[in-house]
Design a protein around this motif. Structure first.
Motif, mmCIF file in Angstrom:
data_model
loop_
_atom_site.group_PDB
_atom_site.id
_atom_site.type_symbol
_atom_site.label_atom_id
_atom_site.label_comp_id
_atom_site.label_asym_id
_atom_site.label_seq_id
_atom_site.Cartn_x
_atom_site.Cartn_y
_atom_site.Cartn_z
ATOM 1 N N ALA B 39 0.841 -1.212 0.000
ATOM 2 C CA ALA B 39 0.000 0.000 0.000
ATOM 3 C C ALA B 39 0.869 1.253 0.000
ATOM 4 C CB ALA B 39 -0.911 -0.024 1.220
ATOM 5 N N ALA B 94 -6.476 4.611 -4.606
ATOM 6 C CA ALA B 94 -7.635 3.802 -4.195
ATOM 7 C C ALA B 94 -7.205 2.372 -3.877
ATOM 8 C CB ALA B 94 -8.683 3.799 -5.316
ATOM 9 N N THR B 95 -6.331 1.820 -4.737
ATOM 10 C CA THR B 95 -5.838 0.453 -4.514
ATOM 11 C C THR B 95 -5.053 0.385 -3.208
ATOM 12 O OG1 THR B 95 -5.612 0.319 -6.907
ATOM 13 C CG2 THR B 95 -4.677 -1.485 -5.664
ATOM 14 N N GLU B 98 -7.364 0.225 -0.377
ATOM 15 C CA GLU B 98 -7.974 -1.109 -0.281
ATOM 16 C C GLU B 98 -6.991 -2.106 0.339
ATOM 17 O OE1 GLU B 98 -11.200 -2.424 -3.352
ATOM 18 O OE2 GLU B 98 -9.493 -1.555 -4.404
ATOM 19 N N LEU B 99 -5.736 -1.993 -0.068
ATOM 20 C CA LEU B 99 -4.714 -2.897 0.475
ATOM 21 C C LEU B 99 -4.517 -2.644 1.961
ATOM 22 C CD1 LEU B 99 -2.117 -2.864 -2.416
ATOM 23 C CD2 LEU B 99 -3.251 -4.872 -1.529
ATOM 24 N N TRP B 100 -4.582 -1.377 2.332
ATOM 25 C CA TRP B 100 -4.445 -1.018 3.755
ATOM 26 C C TRP B 100 -5.557 -1.693 4.563
ATOM 27 C CZ3 TRP B 100 -0.241 1.466 5.505
ATOM 28 C CH2 TRP B 100 -0.241 1.840 6.849
ATOM 29 N N GLN B 101 -6.720 -1.792 3.907
ATOM 30 C CA GLN B 101 -7.858 -2.443 4.589
ATOM 31 C C GLN B 101 -7.872 -3.956 4.384
ATOM 32 O OE1 GLN B 101 -11.049 -0.308 2.799
ATOM 33 N NE2 GLN B 101 -10.659 1.543 3.962
ATOM 34 N N ARG B 103 -7.896 -5.942 1.615
ATOM 35 C CA ARG B 103 -8.830 -6.549 0.649
ATOM 36 C C ARG B 103 -8.031 -7.339 -0.386
ATOM 37 N NH1 ARG B 103 -13.303 -2.044 0.085
ATOM 38 N NH2 ARG B 103 -14.042 -2.138 2.219
ATOM 39 N N ARG B 105 -8.805 -8.620 -3.342
ATOM 40 C CA ARG B 105 -8.935 -8.319 -4.781
ATOM 41 C C ARG B 105 -8.019 -7.184 -5.247
ATOM 42 N NH1 ARG B 105 -15.371 -8.496 -5.937
ATOM 43 N NH2 ARG B 105 -15.663 -10.709 -5.589
ATOM 44 N N ALA B 106 -7.576 -6.373 -4.312
ATOM 45 C CA ALA B 106 -6.751 -5.213 -4.670
ATOM 46 C C ALA B 106 -5.441 -5.619 -5.338
ATOM 47 C CB ALA B 106 -6.465 -4.392 -3.425
ATOM 48 N N ARG B 109 -5.776 -5.518 -9.059
ATOM 49 C CA ARG B 109 -5.858 -4.124 -9.524
ATOM 50 C C ARG B 109 -4.468 -3.478 -9.521
ATOM 51 N NH1 ARG B 109 -10.981 -2.837 -6.103
ATOM 52 N NH2 ARG B 109 -12.232 -4.429 -7.084
#
Lengths: 647, 169
Positions: B39, B94-95, B98-101, B103, B105-106, B109
């Motif tokens: 991230a 945004a990716t 998402e990685l920080w959270q 996820r 699927r990120a 991306r």
């Protein structure tokens, strides 16, 4: 008991026993051959083949010359053939090409055959591998047009002639050989087929006249069988009793040119299917390679001239996965993902076992076996080819030589070393194993006593030398002698260290042997498959995820790619690089979609682009890269050495 | 017998459970750490993209450009560049979030974004003489791609079933 095979026998009676016993052994374990649907050729007596064949020879650069025409060749004459030119290639020719009428008649006959007897390919072989293998395969096919090969209608001619032979007398025969080597009694079943139509009939690698295939069974002599009763009341030998003295332990099936441990299976291995005492062999359609299990086997033809390139790629791949710790996807093809596999051509051996079956209590029974002996002239005297000499530089389309020889006239390993051929040279028969373990233990124990004595003596000498050296230290006038003693002392010290090392290693080995002997005494054996490194297994359905569209795409992609390439070259030369990139991307995308591997494709493409970018950076900033690398290494060393001071 | 009355087998079981409890958080912690590194790398790359864009825009004399009837070639190129770099930077940010959270699927991306940036860099390099920032972008992309594809990172993005399958190989 020293069995008859071990010593040369003189009396006629013993000779009778020998051949009778050989025949009885052969019959006791004769295999059941299960063929695939569509197979046209079955094992036959060589004599019947010879009667139809003509004998030829050819000097390099000259036309082939007929020595004996069809009907004149006999097994006896074959063993004595010699035209006095060592460079001449002798070969038999089974058939002449068909004329148009004969070929049309044959094709119409084939069409009339019931549908269930015909061969259906099933899953496409090209869909089982990647693009590079497909490309190499395309090159191989194109090369086939240029290099020597068996003419296209030869298979049809051979099938017709073989049908005529069978119509006259339907007999299925194998040739048997029984030998004694390295404590094993080896039974070899040699199967002779008049033709190998793997390429023309089953999309395989080659076609050739004549085909020799082999199944070997390795028996050990039982130590626990009493010798009494070996003769019957009429003084004739009791064969059944003699036969019981032999116990089958291993079995090996020949498949292409493979050899070694992977070829053999232990008799009690569940993979070895048996009907009573008869092993079941699944014969691949056309190639006649033998397999333990029915199925479709991916067989790869290795191109030796591409080996150096493959080695470099393998090294790069190892670096990529091991040093850079990059992720390795699960393979979506049947071939393990090694870079060297890229240069292998895939072919499928269809050993489906859904067709005709020959063997005891099968569709057809075996005829009386023919014994193979080196004394037979045609076995040892004829080093020529057993079918058409196609002058193929890769030799795949040339007929094979006899059971004793390779195509280059050297002796086959399976003939002179049948035990080593299947990797059994390091394995002792079951009853002999414990005896050999005990003898090794005794030898090691003796060696240990020797070593202990030597160590004791040398250690005593070493101590004395040490005392003398220490005593001389305060005597300057003895410095030369002291130096000499020091030298001797160092040498002796090394010797003692080596002896102690050997003693320790022997002790460890002895301990292992003790444990192993205990296991053997308790009747515990290794698992039947412990010796197998890479078993050749048929394709499992779940391994193959591609559908029909993927198969069609795999079959068409390389040809299509070449057509598009030519189109680009002629009509859009200015955009050649761009067009090529788009074409490759499009092809990769289509392939990935069919296989359900979009994620993998995205990853591969991105990694590919990253590698290109890395090369560009290296090209543009070579000296800067070198300088940065040196600075990084220097900084690391500095940090590491300073850290040592502070801790 | 042990003081608490548990026999040897129970003790064995207990120690196994304890070791499981100890290892699982370690694995989770390692995964979270891995995700955060990616991230941060992506966020760093996005900042570089924005910085390139900012430098490009500020280097132009806009007052002079607005006086002209038509925009100059440089302006159009800068706008085109901005049209690509700005969405890519936003995508990267945004990716990264998402990685920080954490996820899963990120990852795809992130990989796709690197592929697109690399395509842009390579086409710029081959079609026209590469600008200085092309090389910087290439370098960041190479680092991120190699890191995204390392064994440990890929393993932390695979599903539990896949992970078991890979480990059993």
């Amino acid at each position: 008991m020293t069995f008859a095979f071990r010593s040369p026998v003189e009396s006629k009676k013993t000779e009778y026993v020998l051949s009778e016993l050989e025949l009885a052994l052969l019959r006791r374990y004769e295999p059941v051959l299960r063929f695939a649907q569509g197979e046209q050729f079955f094992p036959i007596d060589v004599e019947r083949y010879i009667q139809r064949a003509s004998l030829w020879y050819q000097h390099p650069g000259d036309d082939a010359v007929c020595l004996l025409s069809s009907g004149e060749v006999t097994l006896d004459k074959l063993g004595r053939v010699d035209v006095g030119r060592p460079d001449a290639v002798y070969f038999l020719k089974f058939t002449d090409p068909l004329d148009a009428t004969e070929l049309a008649a044959y094709q119409s006959l084939q069409k009339q055959a019931p549908r269930e007897q015909n061969f259906a390919t099933g899953r496409g072989r090209l869909a089982r591998v990647g693009y590079v293998s497909r490309f190499v395969d395309a090159l191989f096919n194109v090369a086939l047009l240029a290099r020597g090969r068996v003419p296209g209608d030869t298979a049809a001619a051979a099938a017709l002639t073989y049908d005529h032979i069978l119509t006259r007398d339907e007999a299925y025969t194998y040739h048997g050989r029984v030998i004694h080597e390295a404590g094993w009694v080896v039974i070899q079943y040699w199967f002779f087929y008049v033709y190998n139509n793997w390429r023309s009939g089953f999309f395989g690698a080659n076609d050739h006249e004549a085909d020799w295939e082999l199944v070997s069974i390795y028996l050990s002599e039982r130590a626990d069988q009493p010798l009494s009763g070996e003769t019957r009341s009429d003084n004739e030998p009791d064969l059944n009793h003699l036969l019981d003295r032999f116990r089958p332990e291993w079995i090996a099936y020949a498949a292409h040119d493979y050899e070694g441990d992977d070829l053999r299976r232990r008799w009690d291995d569940p993979e070895v299917e048996k009907i009573d005492q008869h092993p079941v062999v699944y014969v691949a359609a056309g190639s006649h390679a033998a397999y333990f299990r029915k199925g479709e086997y991916l067989t790869e033809l290795e191109l030796t001239f591409l080996q150096p390139l493959a080695k470099v790629l393998d090294w790069l791949q190892q670096f990529w996965y091991n040093q850079l710790r990059q992720y390795q996807d699960e393979p979506d093809t049947e071939v393990p993902e090694q870079a060297s596999n890229l240069f292998r051509i895939p072919f499928v051996d269809y050993a489906r076992g859904d067709g005709f079956s020959i063997g005891p209590e099968q569709d057809k029974e075996w005829d009386l076996p023919r014994l193979l002996r080196p004394e037979q002239g045609w076995v040892s005297g004829y080093r020529g080819l057993w079918g058409l000499y196609a002058r193929d530089p890769f030799a795949g389309e040339d007929a094979p030589a006899g059971p004793m020889y390779n195509r280059d006239r050297t002796m086959r390993r399976v003939w002179y070393d049948p035990v080593g051929w299947a990797g059994l040279d390091k394995v002792a028969p079951i009853d002999e194993e414990l005896r050999l373990v005990v003898s090794q233990q005794v030898h090691l124990k003796d060696r240990q006593i020797e070593l202990q004595n030597a160590i004791q003596q040398k250690a005593f000498e070493l101590r004395n030398l040490g005392i003398a050296t220490r005593a001389m230290r305060r005597q300057p006038h003895l410095h030369r002698l002291q130096a000499e003693y020091t030298l001797q002392m160092n040498g002796l010290s090394n010797e003692v260290a080596k002896l102690r090392e050997e003693l320790a290693a022997d002790q460890a080995l002895l301990q292992s042997l003790d444990d192993y002997a205990a296991l053997l005494r308790a009747g515990v054996r290794e698992t039947p498959r412990a010796h197998i490194h890479h078993a050749h297994t048929p394709t499992a359905d779940e391994q193959f995820r591609a559908g029909r569209l993927a198969e069609i795409w795999a079959a068409a992609s390389i040809g299509l790619m070449l057509v598009v390439l030519v189109g680009l070259f002629y009509f859009a030369q200015h955009y050649l690089v761009f067009g090529l990139s788009v074409m490759l991307a499009l092809f990769a995308f289509v392939e990935a979609t069919f296989r359900g591997r979009i994620v993998r494709m995205v990853t591969s493409v991105t990694i590919g682009l990253a590698v290109v970018a890395a090369l560009i950076l290296l090209y543009e900033f070579f000296w800067l890269t070198m300088a940065v690398t040196v600075v990084v290494i220097g900084s690391y060393l500095l940090w590491d050495n300073l850290r040592e001071l502070w801790t | 017998m042990f003081p608490n009355g548990a026999d040897f087998n129970e003790k064995d079981l207990l120690s196994q459970q304890l070791s499981l409890q100890e290892t699982m958080p370690v694995e989770l912690r390692a995964r979270r750490w891995t995700l955060r590194v990616i991230a941060l790398l992506l966020a760093g790359q996005a900042i570089i993209l924005l910085a390139i864009l900012w430098l490009g825009i500020t280097s132009l004399n806009w007052q002079q450009e607005f006086r002209k009837v038509m925009l100059s070639m440089t302006v159009r190129e800068t706008l085109l560049l901005g049209g690509f770099l700005l969405p890519m930077a936003l995508w990267g940010l945004a990716t990264a979030m998402e990685l920080w959270q954490a996820r899963r699927r990120a990852w795809l991306r992130a990989m796709m974004a690197q592929g697109m940036l690399l395509l842009f860099c390579l086409s710029s390099y081959f079609v026209q003489e590469g600008e200085w920032f092309i090389y910087l972008l290439m370098l960041t992309c190479i680092i991120i791609v190699l890191y995204l594809n390392t064994y440990d990172v890929r393993l932390s993005f695979t599903s539990r079933e896949q992970k078991n399958r890979i480990r059993s190989l």
